[in-house]
Write an enzyme that holds these catalytic residues in place. Structure first.
Site, PDB file in Angstrom:
ATOM      1  N   HIS A   1       5.584  -8.361  -2.067  1.00 42.36           N
ATOM      2  CA  HIS A   1       4.843  -7.431  -1.200  1.00 42.36           C
ATOM      3  C   HIS A   1       3.529  -8.111  -0.801  1.00 42.36           C
ATOM      4  O   HIS A   1       2.999  -8.924  -1.569  1.00 42.36           O
ATOM      5  CB  HIS A   1       4.561  -6.172  -2.019  1.00 42.36           C
ATOM      6  CG  HIS A   1       3.944  -5.027  -1.275  1.00 42.36           C
ATOM      7  ND1 HIS A   1       2.603  -4.956  -1.012  1.00 42.36           N
ATOM      8  CD2 HIS A   1       4.491  -3.902  -0.767  1.00 42.36           C
ATOM      9  CE1 HIS A   1       2.343  -3.824  -0.369  1.00 42.36           C
ATOM     10  NE2 HIS A   1       3.472  -3.172  -0.202  1.00 42.36           N
TER      11      HIS A   1
ATOM     12  N   ASP B   1       4.647  -7.484 -10.819  1.00 46.62           N
ATOM     13  CA  ASP B   1       4.364  -6.336  -9.960  1.00 46.62           C
ATOM     14  C   ASP B   1       5.462  -5.300 -10.199  1.00 46.62           C
ATOM     15  O   ASP B   1       6.587  -5.446  -9.724  1.00 46.62           O
ATOM     16  CB  ASP B   1       4.336  -6.808  -8.502  1.00 46.62           C
ATOM     17  CG  ASP B   1       4.240  -5.645  -7.517  1.00 46.62           C
ATOM     18  OD1 ASP B   1       4.261  -4.484  -7.952  1.00 46.62           O
ATOM     19  OD2 ASP B   1       4.150  -5.917  -6.302  1.00 46.62           O
TER      20      ASP B   1
ATOM     21  N   GLN C   1       7.799  -1.079  -7.979  1.00 48.45           N
ATOM     22  CA  GLN C   1       9.114  -0.492  -7.687  1.00 48.45           C
ATOM     23  C   GLN C   1      10.007  -0.427  -8.918  1.00 48.45           C
ATOM     24  O   GLN C   1      11.201  -0.151  -8.793  1.00 48.45           O
ATOM     25  CB  GLN C   1       9.816  -1.301  -6.584  1.00 48.45           C
ATOM     26  CG  GLN C   1       9.121  -1.298  -5.248  1.00 48.45           C
ATOM     27  CD  GLN C   1       9.123   0.066  -4.582  1.00 48.45           C
ATOM     28  OE1 GLN C   1       9.939   0.933  -4.889  1.00 48.45           O
ATOM     29  NE2 GLN C   1       8.200   0.265  -3.655  1.00 48.45           N
TER      30      GLN C   1
ATOM     31  N   LYS D   1       4.291   6.164  -6.987  1.00 48.63           N
ATOM     32  CA  LYS D   1       5.718   5.841  -6.849  1.00 48.63           C
ATOM     33  C   LYS D   1       6.489   6.290  -8.088  1.00 48.63           C
ATOM     34  O   LYS D   1       7.673   6.038  -8.237  1.00 48.63           O
ATOM     35  CB  LYS D   1       5.895   4.336  -6.631  1.00 48.63           C
ATOM     36  CG  LYS D   1       5.289   3.845  -5.302  1.00 48.63           C
ATOM     37  CD  LYS D   1       5.437   2.349  -5.149  1.00 48.63           C
ATOM     38  CE  LYS D   1       4.494   1.756  -4.133  1.00 48.63           C
ATOM     39  NZ  LYS D   1       4.950   1.901  -2.757  1.00 48.63           N
TER      40      LYS D   1
ATOM     41  N   CYS E   1       5.857  -4.276   4.365  1.00 44.61           N
ATOM     42  CA  CYS E   1       4.785  -5.103   3.811  1.00 44.61           C
ATOM     43  C   CYS E   1       5.349  -6.349   3.141  1.00 44.61           C
ATOM     44  O   CYS E   1       4.850  -6.784   2.085  1.00 44.61           O
ATOM     45  CB  CYS E   1       3.923  -4.317   2.810  1.00 44.61           C
ATOM     46  SG  CYS E   1       3.010  -2.999   3.568  1.00 44.61           S
TER      47      CYS E   1
HETATM   48  N1  PMP Z   1       4.083  -4.043  -4.649  1.00 43.43           N
HETATM   49  C1  PMP Z   1       5.243  -3.464  -4.342  1.00 43.43           C
HETATM   50  C2  PMP Z   1       6.530  -4.120  -4.766  1.00 43.43           C
HETATM   51  C3  PMP Z   1       5.251  -2.269  -3.632  1.00 43.43           C
HETATM   52  O1  PMP Z   1       6.395  -1.683  -3.314  1.00 43.43           O
HETATM   53  C4  PMP Z   1       4.021  -1.674  -3.256  1.00 43.43           C
HETATM   54  C5  PMP Z   1       3.977  -0.395  -2.448  1.00 43.43           C
HETATM   55  N2  PMP Z   1       4.857  -0.367  -1.359  1.00 43.43           N
HETATM   56  C6  PMP Z   1       2.842  -2.311  -3.616  1.00 43.43           C
HETATM   57  C7  PMP Z   1       2.913  -3.492  -4.316  1.00 43.43           C
HETATM   58  C8  PMP Z   1       1.500  -1.754  -3.278  1.00 43.43           C
HETATM   59  O2  PMP Z   1       1.313  -0.556  -3.955  1.00 43.43           O
HETATM   60  P1  PMP Z   1       0.063   0.377  -3.629  1.00 43.43           P
HETATM   61  O3  PMP Z   1       0.035   0.524  -2.136  1.00 43.43           O
HETATM   62  O4  PMP Z   1       0.370   1.658  -4.333  1.00 43.43           O
HETATM   63  O5  PMP Z   1      -1.144  -0.302  -4.155  1.00 43.43           O
END
Ligand code: PMP
Length: 412
Positions: free
Chosen positions: A124, A201, A204, A227, A365
């Site tokens: 991401h 990270d 997910q 999430k 993203c």
């Molecule tokens: N890493 C991953 C794999 C994600 O799916 C996301 C959110 N889509 C993020 C980081 C960023 O998370 P946040 O916007 O809650 O900080």
């Protein structure tokens, strides 16, 4: 197969009973954020009605009470991740802020010109851009391990990229764009053998599978509560105690100090050193309620339920003409990303919306990953514990409708 719902928890989530566009809501955008059970909504409300005060500073009863609730939230995160002690948990605004904390505190103290950070091609943006900025500032290098055609990490290429200059490996536990579950245990072993730390990270992952940071042996693990059926604006960083204790402050101000004078300031112990200012206390209380809710439902049951939905959806979507699933890894969690010939993912998302089906369309993203597959984006359906086979049916019916509108034929 359709009808094989292991869980039926829709009644716990008030928003799921509201119609959208005059239709029954099939909320399949859980990778972006999950809906909240009544238990979480009520916990935040009860905090403001019964327990609100600032923490860690009051001598009065309410302040102590709010502090106890806040620290109880830390203990719940410790339990969720199976960290060995609560001091290893820092509250943050979420995944993004947790990664930034590691980058700007640990990174700035430990990375030198010529060092390397190794990430994967399926990260991401939040696990790419902060490292890019750090490398630019310090003259370090960002290396990227490639992704195979099935959307898996190319482990041989990863091994070849790990070197004596690699200081840290950053990897998504589960890819938000593909659903691929990365072999984090193996990655950690390889990285540690090469003398590098590992940041996982878990944005997910935590809502979809049991996570055990001690078994994984990772050095950092990050996630967002929103999430995981919890509130927005709150999440956590796990870091091994000795690593965290050696890290300098990042954000600074009140609450994170030991003593302050104009001659010099000393800092609080961990985790307080990393929680400057008044934190999101109600958010912690909501996150705590979300963790308890997930524990009560059972992560193994949630994983099995979502696996059944993913199998049902994969099979049904593959029966459509002109479909290409992006991400066909053997181990996947809860995410179905695909493109349909002749229909832009955004058009697909818009047509599905008119049917009450909420999905995500775009690059998720993860623009470098989309480039890797030669596409601008995908349509992504992502599942949560409250989704049902009926939601999958609504998705597939919507996709058929879209194909008809675009004149893409079905037999009959
Ligand atoms: N890493 C991953 C794999 C994600 O799916 C996301 C959110 N889509 C993020 C980081 C960023 O998370 P946040 O916007 O809650 O900080």
């Amino acid at each position: 197969p359709a009808g094989a719902a292991l869980l039926d928890r829709t009644a716990d989530f008030p928003i799921l009973s509201r119609p959208v566009q005059g239709k029954r809501l099939a909320y399949l955008d859980n990778g972006a954020t999950t809906q909240k059970p009544l238990a979480v909504i009520e916990a935040e409300k009860a905090f403001y009605e019964q327990s609100n005060a600032n923490i860690h500073r009051g001598v009065h009863w309410l302040s102590q009470h709010a502090t106890d609730l806040y620290e109880q939230g830390r203990e719940s995160v410790r339990r969720l991740l199976n960290a060995s002690r609560p001091e290893e948990i820092v509250f943050t605004r979420g995944t993004t802020e947790s990664i930034n904390l590691v980058v700007w505190s640990w990174g700035r103290a430990n990375i030198k010109a010529g060092d390397e950070i190794l990430i994967t091609g399926m990260e991401h943006h939040s696990n790419i851009v902060p490292w890019q900025l750090l490398c630019e500032q310090l003259g370090a290098h960002l290396k990227v391990a490639p992704v195979t055609d099935s959307g898996e990490l190319d482990l041989d290429a990863f091994k070849a990229l790990l070197g004596v200059r690699t200081r840290l490996v950053g990897v998504a536990h589960v890819s938000n764009a593909l659903g691929t579950i990365n072999p984090v245990g193996d990655i950690v072993r390889l990285a540690h053998d090469a003398g590098a730390l590992v940041l996982v990270d878990g944005a997910q992952a935590v809502a979809h599978k049991v996570v055990d940071v001690q078994a994984l042996d990772c050095d950092f693990y990050v996630f967002s509560a929103h999430k995981l059926y919890g509130p927005t604006g709150i999440g956590a960083l796990y870091a091994k105690h000795d690593i965290l204790a050696a890290m300098p402050p990042w954000q600074s101000g009140g609450d994170m100090i030991h003593t302050v004078s104009f001659e010099g300031t000393t800092y609080a112990d961990v985790p307080t050193r990393f929680e400057a200012g008044t934190p999101n206390i109600a958010g912690v209380v909501g996150m705590d309620a979300a963790i308890r809710y997930v524990e009560q439902v059972g992560l193994d049951l949630i994983a099995a339920h979502e696996e059944a939905l993913l199998a049902q959806a994969t099979q049904a979507v593959l029966s459509l003409p002109g479909v290409r699933i992006i991400g066909t890894a053997a181990r996947k969690a809860s995410i179905l990303s695909f493109v349909l010939d002749g229909i832009h993912p955004h058009d697909l998302g818009t047509i599905l919306d008119t049917e009450g089906v909420a999905i995500r369309a775009g690059h998720h993203c993860a623009m470098p990953l989309m480039t890797r597959f030669g596409i601008p984006g995908t349509a992504r359906a992502s599942f949560a514990l409250y989704n049902t086979p009926q939601d999958v049916d609504a998705l597939v019916a919507g996709l058929r409708k879209a194909q008809k509108l675009f004149g893409i034929g079905h037999d009959q």
